[in-house]
Design a protein around this motif. Structure first.
Motif, PDB file in Angstrom:
ATOM      1  N   ARG A 127      -0.420 -11.342  14.734  1.00 54.03           N
ATOM      2  CA  ARG A 127      -0.783 -10.086  15.376  1.00 54.03           C
ATOM      3  C   ARG A 127      -1.585  -9.203  14.429  1.00 54.03           C
ATOM      4  O   ARG A 127      -1.509  -9.361  13.215  1.00 54.03           O
ATOM      5  CB  ARG A 127       0.478  -9.326  15.802  1.00 54.03           C
ATOM      6  CG  ARG A 127       1.175  -9.933  16.981  1.00 54.03           C
ATOM      7  CD  ARG A 127       2.406  -9.131  17.377  1.00 54.03           C
ATOM      8  NE  ARG A 127       3.334  -9.985  18.114  1.00 54.03           N
ATOM      9  CZ  ARG A 127       3.187 -10.293  19.406  1.00 54.03           C
ATOM     10  NH1 ARG A 127       2.185  -9.806  20.095  1.00 54.03           N
ATOM     11  NH2 ARG A 127       4.044 -11.103  19.995  1.00 54.03           N
ATOM     12  N   SER A 128      -2.274  -8.256  15.018  1.00 56.61           N
ATOM     13  CA  SER A 128      -3.001  -7.277  14.229  1.00 56.61           C
ATOM     14  C   SER A 128      -2.014  -6.505  13.358  1.00 56.61           C
ATOM     15  O   SER A 128      -0.950  -6.107  13.833  1.00 56.61           O
ATOM     16  CB  SER A 128      -3.739  -6.349  15.194  1.00 56.61           C
ATOM     17  OG  SER A 128      -4.265  -5.277  14.486  1.00 56.61           O
ATOM     18  N   GLY A 129      -2.347  -6.353  12.088  1.00 60.59           N
ATOM     19  CA  GLY A 129      -1.470  -5.615  11.180  1.00 60.59           C
ATOM     20  C   GLY A 129      -0.427  -6.488  10.495  1.00 60.59           C
ATOM     21  O   GLY A 129       0.388  -5.984   9.718  1.00 60.59           O
ATOM     22  N   SER A 130      -0.464  -7.803  10.739  1.00 67.05           N
ATOM     23  CA  SER A 130       0.565  -8.667  10.144  1.00 67.05           C
ATOM     24  C   SER A 130       0.238  -9.053   8.707  1.00 67.05           C
ATOM     25  O   SER A 130       1.026  -9.723   8.045  1.00 67.05           O
ATOM     26  CB  SER A 130       0.754  -9.921  11.010  1.00 67.05           C
ATOM     27  OG  SER A 130      -0.468 -10.616  11.128  1.00 67.05           O
ATOM     28  N   GLY A 131      -0.937  -8.664   8.214  1.00 65.72           N
ATOM     29  CA  GLY A 131      -1.263  -8.901   6.813  1.00 65.72           C
ATOM     30  C   GLY A 131      -2.238 -10.041   6.558  1.00 65.72           C
ATOM     31  O   GLY A 131      -2.445 -10.442   5.408  1.00 65.72           O
ATOM     32  N   LYS A 132      -2.913 -10.520   7.604  1.00 65.08           N
ATOM     33  CA  LYS A 132      -3.823 -11.664   7.446  1.00 65.08           C
ATOM     34  C   LYS A 132      -5.014 -11.322   6.561  1.00 65.08           C
ATOM     35  O   LYS A 132      -5.330 -12.048   5.615  1.00 65.08           O
ATOM     36  CB  LYS A 132      -4.326 -12.140   8.832  1.00 65.08           C
ATOM     37  CG  LYS A 132      -3.220 -12.434   9.834  1.00 65.08           C
ATOM     38  CD  LYS A 132      -3.761 -12.851  11.190  1.00 65.08           C
ATOM     39  CE  LYS A 132      -4.621 -11.824  11.902  1.00 65.08           C
ATOM     40  NZ  LYS A 132      -3.890 -10.609  12.324  1.00 65.08           N
ATOM     41  N   SER A 133      -5.676 -10.207   6.879  1.00 62.34           N
ATOM     42  CA  SER A 133      -6.847  -9.823   6.076  1.00 62.34           C
ATOM     43  C   SER A 133      -6.432  -9.542   4.641  1.00 62.34           C
ATOM     44  O   SER A 133      -7.106  -9.957   3.692  1.00 62.34           O
ATOM     45  CB  SER A 133      -7.505  -8.566   6.634  1.00 62.34           C
ATOM     46  OG  SER A 133      -7.965  -8.806   7.933  1.00 62.34           O
ATOM     47  N   THR A 134      -5.333  -8.837   4.489  1.00 56.88           N
ATOM     48  CA  THR A 134      -4.867  -8.500   3.146  1.00 56.88           C
ATOM     49  C   THR A 134      -4.630  -9.765   2.333  1.00 56.88           C
ATOM     50  O   THR A 134      -4.995  -9.827   1.155  1.00 56.88           O
ATOM     51  CB  THR A 134      -3.585  -7.651   3.229  1.00 56.88           C
ATOM     52  OG1 THR A 134      -3.860  -6.511   4.044  1.00 56.88           O
ATOM     53  CG2 THR A 134      -3.129  -7.202   1.860  1.00 56.88           C
ATOM     54  N   VAL A 141       2.969  -4.852   2.765  1.00 56.78           N
ATOM     55  CA  VAL A 141       2.088  -5.531   3.705  1.00 56.78           C
ATOM     56  C   VAL A 141       2.226  -7.048   3.588  1.00 56.78           C
ATOM     57  O   VAL A 141       2.071  -7.782   4.566  1.00 56.78           O
ATOM     58  CB  VAL A 141       0.634  -5.087   3.447  1.00 56.78           C
ATOM     59  CG1 VAL A 141      -0.332  -5.851   4.321  1.00 56.78           C
ATOM     60  CG2 VAL A 141       0.489  -3.600   3.708  1.00 56.78           C
ATOM     61  N   GLU A 183      -8.104  -7.117  -3.468  1.00 62.83           N
ATOM     62  CA  GLU A 183      -6.909  -6.276  -3.520  1.00 62.83           C
ATOM     63  C   GLU A 183      -5.997  -6.809  -4.611  1.00 62.83           C
ATOM     64  O   GLU A 183      -5.761  -8.017  -4.672  1.00 62.83           O
ATOM     65  CB  GLU A 183      -6.138  -6.327  -2.181  1.00 62.83           C
ATOM     66  CG  GLU A 183      -6.863  -5.767  -0.984  1.00 62.83           C
ATOM     67  CD  GLU A 183      -6.947  -4.253  -0.972  1.00 62.83           C
ATOM     68  OE1 GLU A 183      -6.332  -3.616  -1.854  1.00 62.83           O
ATOM     69  OE2 GLU A 183      -7.630  -3.717  -0.086  1.00 62.83           O
ATOM     70  N   LEU A 218       4.293   1.016   1.917  1.00 62.01           N
ATOM     71  CA  LEU A 218       4.209   0.015   2.976  1.00 62.01           C
ATOM     72  C   LEU A 218       4.053  -1.385   2.378  1.00 62.01           C
ATOM     73  O   LEU A 218       3.075  -1.677   1.706  1.00 62.01           O
ATOM     74  CB  LEU A 218       3.008   0.340   3.878  1.00 62.01           C
ATOM     75  CG  LEU A 218       2.753  -0.602   5.051  1.00 62.01           C
ATOM     76  CD1 LEU A 218       3.818  -0.427   6.122  1.00 62.01           C
ATOM     77  CD2 LEU A 218       1.372  -0.343   5.636  1.00 62.01           C
ATOM     78  N   PHE A 243       0.887  -1.168   0.000  1.00 63.90           N
ATOM     79  CA  PHE A 243       0.000   0.000   0.000  1.00 63.90           C
ATOM     80  C   PHE A 243       0.918   1.209   0.000  1.00 63.90           C
ATOM     81  O   PHE A 243       1.523   1.516   1.021  1.00 63.90           O
ATOM     82  CB  PHE A 243      -0.887   0.036   1.251  1.00 63.90           C
ATOM     83  CG  PHE A 243      -1.994  -0.993   1.244  1.00 63.90           C
ATOM     84  CD1 PHE A 243      -3.040  -0.909   0.335  1.00 63.90           C
ATOM     85  CD2 PHE A 243      -1.986  -2.047   2.139  1.00 63.90           C
ATOM     86  CE1 PHE A 243      -4.059  -1.846   0.326  1.00 63.90           C
ATOM     87  CE2 PHE A 243      -3.010  -2.991   2.143  1.00 63.90           C
ATOM     88  CZ  PHE A 243      -4.042  -2.888   1.223  1.00 63.90           C
TER      89      PHE A 243
HETATM   90  N1  LIG Z   1      -6.470  -0.156   2.230  1.00 64.50           N
HETATM   91  C1  LIG Z   1      -5.313   0.016   2.907  1.00 64.50           C
HETATM   92  N2  LIG Z   1      -4.540   1.083   2.690  1.00 64.50           N
HETATM   93  C2  LIG Z   1      -3.382   1.262   3.347  1.00 64.50           C
HETATM   94  N3  LIG Z   1      -2.908   0.409   4.264  1.00 64.50           N
HETATM   95  C3  LIG Z   1      -3.641  -0.688   4.529  1.00 64.50           C
HETATM   96  C4  LIG Z   1      -4.879  -0.949   3.875  1.00 64.50           C
HETATM   97  N4  LIG Z   1      -5.381  -2.103   4.354  1.00 64.50           N
HETATM   98  C5  LIG Z   1      -4.489  -2.554   5.253  1.00 64.50           C
HETATM   99  N5  LIG Z   1      -3.437  -1.718   5.357  1.00 64.50           N
HETATM  100  C6  LIG Z   1      -2.269  -1.904   6.226  1.00 64.50           C
HETATM  101  O1  LIG Z   1      -1.739  -3.166   5.928  1.00 64.50           O
HETATM  102  C7  LIG Z   1      -1.257  -3.788   7.096  1.00 64.50           C
HETATM  103  C8  LIG Z   1      -1.874  -5.161   7.223  1.00 64.50           C
HETATM  104  O2  LIG Z   1      -3.254  -5.020   7.446  1.00 64.50           O
HETATM  105  P1  LIG Z   1      -4.223  -6.257   7.587  1.00 64.50           P
HETATM  106  O3  LIG Z   1      -4.021  -7.160   6.438  1.00 64.50           O
HETATM  107  O4  LIG Z   1      -5.573  -5.712   7.803  1.00 64.50           O
HETATM  108  O5  LIG Z   1      -3.682  -6.942   8.906  1.00 64.50           O
HETATM  109  P2  LIG Z   1      -4.381  -7.994   9.865  1.00 64.50           P
HETATM  110  O6  LIG Z   1      -5.611  -8.473   9.214  1.00 64.50           O
HETATM  111  O7  LIG Z   1      -3.353  -9.059  10.051  1.00 64.50           O
HETATM  112  O8  LIG Z   1      -4.642  -7.265  11.141  1.00 64.50           O
HETATM  113  C9  LIG Z   1      -1.582  -2.865   8.244  1.00 64.50           C
HETATM  114  O9  LIG Z   1      -0.407  -2.123   8.543  1.00 64.50           O
HETATM  115  C10 LIG Z   1      -2.649  -1.967   7.686  1.00 64.50           C
HETATM  116  O10 LIG Z   1      -2.584  -0.704   8.282  1.00 64.50           O
END
Ligand SMILES: Nc1ncnc2c1ncn2[C@@H]1O[C@H](COP(=O)(O)OP(=O)(O)O)[C@@H](O)[C@H]1O
Ligand SMILES: [Mg+2]
Lengths: 216, 243
Positions: free
Chosen positions: B37-44, B18, B53, B16, B13
């Motif tokens: 952990r939160s922010g480790s990229g699981k959802s992405t 991810v 995405e 960054l 992103f």
């Molecule tokens: N649409 C976006 N734009 C910019 N940064 C994003 C976006 N979505 C997620 N991020 C960043 O990507 C990183 C991973 O996010 P995410 O995949 O949601 O983590 P998790 O699900 O593991 O908590 C985080 O640092 C988050 O801030």
């Protein structure tokens, strides 16, 4: 010759109010259809379409209704087209409504949460299907109050059409006043009719809102 | 070929990064729990798998279809990849039944009667047969999430992606959603699920993937990996969530 303001005159005003309502409805129908297209062009992920929509909205909102009325009423005769007062009024108010409604509806479309776009995309709906079945139905619900608010303004603004000789409620009031010299009676009646139209609109909108499901 | 394959995937992103060089393959019928952990990229990662995405580098294929090319037919692919979100994201203007029939009718062009049969069947499967005509705002969080599962399930997906689907629920409602997942697992559904429910990951998951700073930091058999983590990062993560 001066005469008394009587029941016949109230009837005359009510009949003229028909034209106020018809003009509003026509502008709403035509303007609404155009507004839907403009609002969508305003939000689609394609810049030139956004610019086109923004340009149209700014152009219309940046010119006075009176000027547009004159342009459509007199301007076209330069080209040999004779448009009547009704056509000029409908054209003007449709354009006016299309720009304002487009802007209101754009706000509504954009206020539907992004997650609704995503969850419908995740089910395989394409862009237009997401818009048609998920986003617009929710935006409509969000948009009812501001749209009715605009309609109320529109009802009152149609009185401007009197400057090109279109006989609607206000113009009829003027004519009666000239004949009766009873401005209080005439204009109180005119105001009362406007009030009844606008108040019914607001009530109908509240009814509608109460009956629908929106995200909370 | 595996049902889901990620091959050297990088996702950024802006500046960054991810996801960095993520490799993962999931076989048909496998249940993979994704933790971290939160922010480790699981959802992405999940969102890249169904093309919500785009990725900057690497290849993702699902059920033989490459997701990561410009000409991928994502709308077609997404019918085979179900996704359920943390915040349910039901369609608030539609009844439970119509939430489930919408994609069938609109995308799949299933005749209405058949779509309703499928909807009733899947809604019954998640235990909500009596809520067909309810609207989302009339349901509890747990019920809404079960409808969301039914909505995805109705399309007959090959694989389902679950993103922390119990995280927004009150504790007493978590169980009813996990039971639906267990039933799906018993039916042999292929699942990738991001979860903080370690006990569930251990008992229902076949495999665990631990994400850390956008990488697959540790992966392996679910029970083994959770009971005997090999890296200090996973050890400390597990200590943090279990205590
Ligand atoms: N649409 C976006 N734009 C910019 N940064 C994003 C976006 N979505 C997620 N991020 C960043 O990507 C990183 C991973 O996010 P995410 O995949 O949601 O983590 P998790 O699900 O593991 O908590 C985080 O640092 C988050 O801030
Ligand atoms: Mg997440």
């Amino acid at each position: 010759m001066i005469r008394e303001f009587g029941f016949d005159d109230v009837l005359f005003l009510l009949l003229a109010a028909r034209w106020t309502i018809l003009l509003t409805l026509a502008a709403m129908a035509i303007g609404g259809a155009v507004a839907l297209v403009v609002a969508i062009l305003r939000i689609v992920p394609f810049r030139p379409a956004n610019w086109l929509a923004i340009g149209y909205i700014n152009l219309v909102q940046g010119t006075p209704i009176l000027g547009q009325l004159f342009i459509f009423f007199f301007g076209f005769s330069v080209f040999g087209w004779n448009v009547g007062a009704w056509t000029a009024a409908v054209t003007t108010f449709s354009i006016y409504a299309s720009a304002y409604l487009a802007e209101i509806w754009r706000g509504g479309l954009q206020s539907v949460p992004k997650t609704q776009w995503e969850s419908s995309a995740a089910l395989g709906l394409n862009y237009l299907q997401r818009l048609r079945y998920v986003i617009i139905p929710q935006a409509v619900r969000i948009n009812i109050p501001p749209t009715v608010g605009f309609l109320v303004q529109l009802v009152k603004n149609t009185s401007l059409a009197s400057v090109i000789g279109f006989v609607e409620l206000s113009r009829a009031g003027q004519m009666l006043n000239n004949a009766t010299f009873a401005p209080m009676a005439v204009y109180l009646t005119v105001a009362a009719i406007y009030f009844v139209i606008c108040f019914s609109l607001s009530r109908a909108s509240q009814r509608l809102e109460g009956r629908i499901h929106v995200a909370r | 070929m595996s049902l889901v394959e990620l091959d050297g995937v990088h996702k950024r992103f802006g500046n960054l990064e991810v996801l960095s060089d993520v490799n993962l393959s999931v076989e048909e019928g496998e249940i993979v729990a994704i933790i971290g952990r939160s922010g480790s990229g699981k959802s992405t990662m999940l969102r890249c798998i169904n093309g919500l995405e785009p990725v900057q580098q690497g290849r993702i294929t699902v059920d033989g279809t490459e997701v990561t090319t410009a000409k991928a037919d994502l709308n077609d692919l997404r019918q085979r990849v179900g996704m359920v979100f943390q915040s349910y994201n039901l369609f608030p203007h539609l009844s439970v039944e119509r939430n489930v029939t919408l994609a069938l009718k609109v995308v799949r062009k299933t005749p209405l009667a058949e779509a309703r049969d499928i909807a009733r069947e899947t809604i019954a499967k998640v235990g909500l047969a009596d809520k067909l005509n309810a609207y989302p705002d009339e349901l509890s969080g747990g019920q809404q999430q079960r409808v969301a599962i039914a909505r995805s399930l109705a399309m007959g997906p090959k694989v389902m992606l679950f993103d922390e689907i119990t995280s927004a629920l009150d504790p007493e409602l978590v169980g009813e959603v996990l039971r639906v997942l267990e039933a799906l697992a018993a039916d042999g559904m292929t699942m990738l699920l991001v979860t903080h429910e370690m006990k569930f990951a251990k008992t229902v998951g076949n495999r665990v993937v631990f994400m850390h700073h956008g990488r697959v930091h540790e992966a392996g058999d679910a029970r083994e990996t959770l009971e005997q983590p090999r890296t200090p990062e996973l050890t400390s993560f597990l200590n943090a969530v279990l205590h």
